[in-house]
Design a protein around this motif. Structure first.
Motif, PDB file in Angstrom:
ATOM      1  N   LEU A 174       0.883  -1.159   0.000  1.00 56.59           N
ATOM      2  CA  LEU A 174       0.000   0.000   0.000  1.00 56.59           C
ATOM      3  C   LEU A 174       0.920   1.207   0.000  1.00 56.59           C
ATOM      4  O   LEU A 174       1.570   1.494   1.000  1.00 56.59           O
ATOM      5  CB  LEU A 174      -0.915   0.010   1.224  1.00 56.59           C
ATOM      6  CG  LEU A 174      -1.877   1.186   1.339  1.00 56.59           C
ATOM      7  CD1 LEU A 174      -2.813   1.246   0.129  1.00 56.59           C
ATOM      8  CD2 LEU A 174      -2.700   1.090   2.614  1.00 56.59           C
ATOM      9  N   HIS A 175       1.009   1.855  -1.153  1.00 60.44           N
ATOM     10  CA  HIS A 175       1.994   2.907  -1.419  1.00 60.44           C
ATOM     11  C   HIS A 175       3.377   2.300  -1.191  1.00 60.44           C
ATOM     12  O   HIS A 175       3.784   1.441  -1.931  1.00 60.44           O
ATOM     13  CB  HIS A 175       1.709   4.169  -0.605  1.00 60.44           C
ATOM     14  CG  HIS A 175       0.379   4.777  -0.938  1.00 60.44           C
ATOM     15  ND1 HIS A 175       0.148   5.448  -2.113  1.00 60.44           N
ATOM     16  CD2 HIS A 175      -0.795   4.776  -0.269  1.00 60.44           C
ATOM     17  CE1 HIS A 175      -1.109   5.839  -2.155  1.00 60.44           C
ATOM     18  NE2 HIS A 175      -1.711   5.442  -1.050  1.00 60.44           N
ATOM     19  N   ASP A 176       4.081   2.685  -0.143  1.00 57.18           N
ATOM     20  CA  ASP A 176       5.422   2.137   0.081  1.00 57.18           C
ATOM     21  C   ASP A 176       5.471   1.194   1.287  1.00 57.18           C
ATOM     22  O   ASP A 176       6.534   0.751   1.685  1.00 57.18           O
ATOM     23  CB  ASP A 176       6.433   3.270   0.254  1.00 57.18           C
ATOM     24  CG  ASP A 176       6.083   4.186   1.413  1.00 57.18           C
ATOM     25  OD1 ASP A 176       4.948   4.115   1.918  1.00 57.18           O
ATOM     26  OD2 ASP A 176       6.939   4.991   1.818  1.00 57.18           O
ATOM     27  N   ARG A 177       4.317   0.886   1.863  1.00 57.02           N
ATOM     28  CA  ARG A 177       4.274   0.001   3.027  1.00 57.02           C
ATOM     29  C   ARG A 177       3.764  -1.381   2.624  1.00 57.02           C
ATOM     30  O   ARG A 177       2.855  -1.510   1.820  1.00 57.02           O
ATOM     31  CB  ARG A 177       3.345   0.564   4.099  1.00 57.02           C
ATOM     32  CG  ARG A 177       3.891   1.776   4.787  1.00 57.02           C
ATOM     33  CD  ARG A 177       2.995   2.177   5.922  1.00 57.02           C
ATOM     34  NE  ARG A 177       3.457   3.429   6.516  1.00 57.02           N
ATOM     35  CZ  ARG A 177       2.757   4.111   7.398  1.00 57.02           C
ATOM     36  NH1 ARG A 177       1.577   3.687   7.788  1.00 57.02           N
ATOM     37  NH2 ARG A 177       3.239   5.227   7.891  1.00 57.02           N
ATOM     38  N   LEU A 178       4.338  -2.396   3.247  1.00 54.57           N
ATOM     39  CA  LEU A 178       3.915  -3.771   2.986  1.00 54.57           C
ATOM     40  C   LEU A 178       2.574  -4.021   3.666  1.00 54.57           C
ATOM     41  O   LEU A 178       2.438  -3.878   4.875  1.00 54.57           O
ATOM     42  CB  LEU A 178       4.971  -4.751   3.505  1.00 54.57           C
ATOM     43  CG  LEU A 178       4.753  -6.213   3.164  1.00 54.57           C
ATOM     44  CD1 LEU A 178       4.808  -6.421   1.645  1.00 54.57           C
ATOM     45  CD2 LEU A 178       5.799  -7.067   3.853  1.00 54.57           C
ATOM     46  N   LEU A 179       1.584  -4.370   2.865  1.00 56.32           N
ATOM     47  CA  LEU A 179       0.263  -4.684   3.394  1.00 56.32           C
ATOM     48  C   LEU A 179       0.187  -6.170   3.745  1.00 56.32           C
ATOM     49  O   LEU A 179      -0.321  -6.561   4.792  1.00 56.32           O
ATOM     50  CB  LEU A 179      -0.790  -4.329   2.340  1.00 56.32           C
ATOM     51  CG  LEU A 179      -2.230  -4.296   2.749  1.00 56.32           C
ATOM     52  CD1 LEU A 179      -2.461  -3.279   3.858  1.00 56.32           C
ATOM     53  CD2 LEU A 179      -3.104  -3.949   1.555  1.00 56.32           C
ATOM     54  N   ARG A 180       0.717  -7.003   2.830  1.00 55.42           N
ATOM     55  CA  ARG A 180       0.786  -8.446   3.076  1.00 55.42           C
ATOM     56  C   ARG A 180       1.976  -8.979   2.287  1.00 55.42           C
ATOM     57  O   ARG A 180       2.105  -8.704   1.095  1.00 55.42           O
ATOM     58  CB  ARG A 180      -0.490  -9.140   2.614  1.00 55.42           C
ATOM     59  CG  ARG A 180      -0.431 -10.655   2.822  1.00 55.42           C
ATOM     60  CD  ARG A 180      -1.677 -11.356   2.396  1.00 55.42           C
ATOM     61  NE  ARG A 180      -1.697 -11.553   0.948  1.00 55.42           N
ATOM     62  CZ  ARG A 180      -2.698 -12.131   0.298  1.00 55.42           C
ATOM     63  NH1 ARG A 180      -3.773 -12.526   0.953  1.00 55.42           N
ATOM     64  NH2 ARG A 180      -2.655 -12.286  -1.001  1.00 55.42           N
ATOM     65  N   PRO A 181       2.852  -9.755   2.944  1.00 48.57           N
ATOM     66  CA  PRO A 181       3.979 -10.325   2.201  1.00 48.57           C
ATOM     67  C   PRO A 181       3.510 -11.459   1.291  1.00 48.57           C
ATOM     68  O   PRO A 181       2.511 -12.120   1.573  1.00 48.57           O
ATOM     69  CB  PRO A 181       4.909 -10.854   3.299  1.00 48.57           C
ATOM     70  CG  PRO A 181       4.011 -11.121   4.460  1.00 48.57           C
ATOM     71  CD  PRO A 181       2.889 -10.117   4.368  1.00 48.57           C
ATOM     72  N   ALA A 182       4.226 -11.660   0.209  1.00 47.64           N
ATOM     73  CA  ALA A 182       3.959 -12.815  -0.655  1.00 47.64           C
ATOM     74  C   ALA A 182       4.423 -14.058   0.099  1.00 47.64           C
ATOM     75  O   ALA A 182       5.505 -14.077   0.681  1.00 47.64           O
ATOM     76  CB  ALA A 182       4.718 -12.677  -1.966  1.00 47.64           C
ATOM     77  N   GLN A 183       3.599 -15.081   0.102  1.00 49.52           N
ATOM     78  CA  GLN A 183       3.914 -16.310   0.822  1.00 49.52           C
ATOM     79  C   GLN A 183       4.548 -17.287  -0.153  1.00 49.52           C
ATOM     80  O   GLN A 183       3.932 -17.648  -1.175  1.00 49.52           O
ATOM     81  CB  GLN A 183       2.660 -16.895   1.453  1.00 49.52           C
ATOM     82  CG  GLN A 183       2.061 -15.954   2.482  1.00 49.52           C
ATOM     83  CD  GLN A 183       0.715 -16.428   2.989  1.00 49.52           C
ATOM     84  OE1 GLN A 183       0.102 -17.328   2.433  1.00 49.52           O
ATOM     85  NE2 GLN A 183       0.259 -15.811   4.074  1.00 49.52           N
TER      86      GLN A 183
END
Length: 192
Positions: A174-183
């Protein structure tokens, strides 16, 4: 916007107070022959104290304005992160539905699958419109702990330790923040 105008008006009022004018009035008073030296020192100390308080108040007002601007920008960019995070299972369900469609399904339920694909595209468009970007690693990419979450490690021939060997779920920023890492699944040292 109205808050910003109010802040600007307050800044103009504060700037309108002339320290030079106050200093001139103080000098006129201090040059008065009826004022003794002790009283003069007391007044100078009081003047310096007021000047110090005034400068601190100006600095506090400026810091407060900057802090509120930063908080407002962050609220605009990241205020919807809870809703965005709650929308990710919908993306996952649509993705699984498309991935599980066989050739037989594509023949018999083509219109349904096309509807699911259109829904997925629209969802990705809305995500993009609100600053969400897909983190979609490929098999063979290097594991990056900043955007990937290792779900398991396994020795796989013809791989290098740290290579992605399986993608279980895509991630989102979300913009430059990780919302959910790829698993992902990650290769450990390859089997001999």
């Amino acid at each position: 916007m109205a808050e910003s105008k109010k802040d600007e008006h307050l800044d103009e009022q504060v700037k309108g107070i002339s320290l030079a004018g106050l200093a001139e009035d103080a000098e006129d008073f201090m040059n008065d022959p009826l004022v003794d030296d002790d009283e003069m020192e007391t007044l100078r100390a009081e003047r310096d104290d007021f000047r110090d308080r005034f400068m601190r108040a100006l600095a506090d007002a400026e810091n407060s304005r900057k802090r509120s601007d930063r908080d407002r920008r962050e609220a605009e960019q990241y205020g919807g992160s809870k809703l965005a995070r709650d929308m990710l299972p919908i993306y996952d369900a649509l993705s699984r539905a498309l991935d599980s469609a066989t050739e037989e399904h594509k023949e018999h339920a083509a219109a349904l699958l096309e509807g699911v694909e259109l829904t997925m595209r629209e969802l990705l468009h809305v995500f993009s419109k609100h600053g969400m970007t897909l983190v979609k690693p490929e098999i063979g990419d290097k594991f990056d702990p900043q955007v990937h979450q290792a779900m398991f490690e396994a020795p796989v021939p013809n791989t290098v330790a740290g290579d992605i060997i399986q993608v279980m779920a895509e991630g989102f920023l979300l913009h430059d923040r990780l919302l959910r890492p790829a698993q992902v699944g990650v290769s450990s040292s390859p089997a001999g």
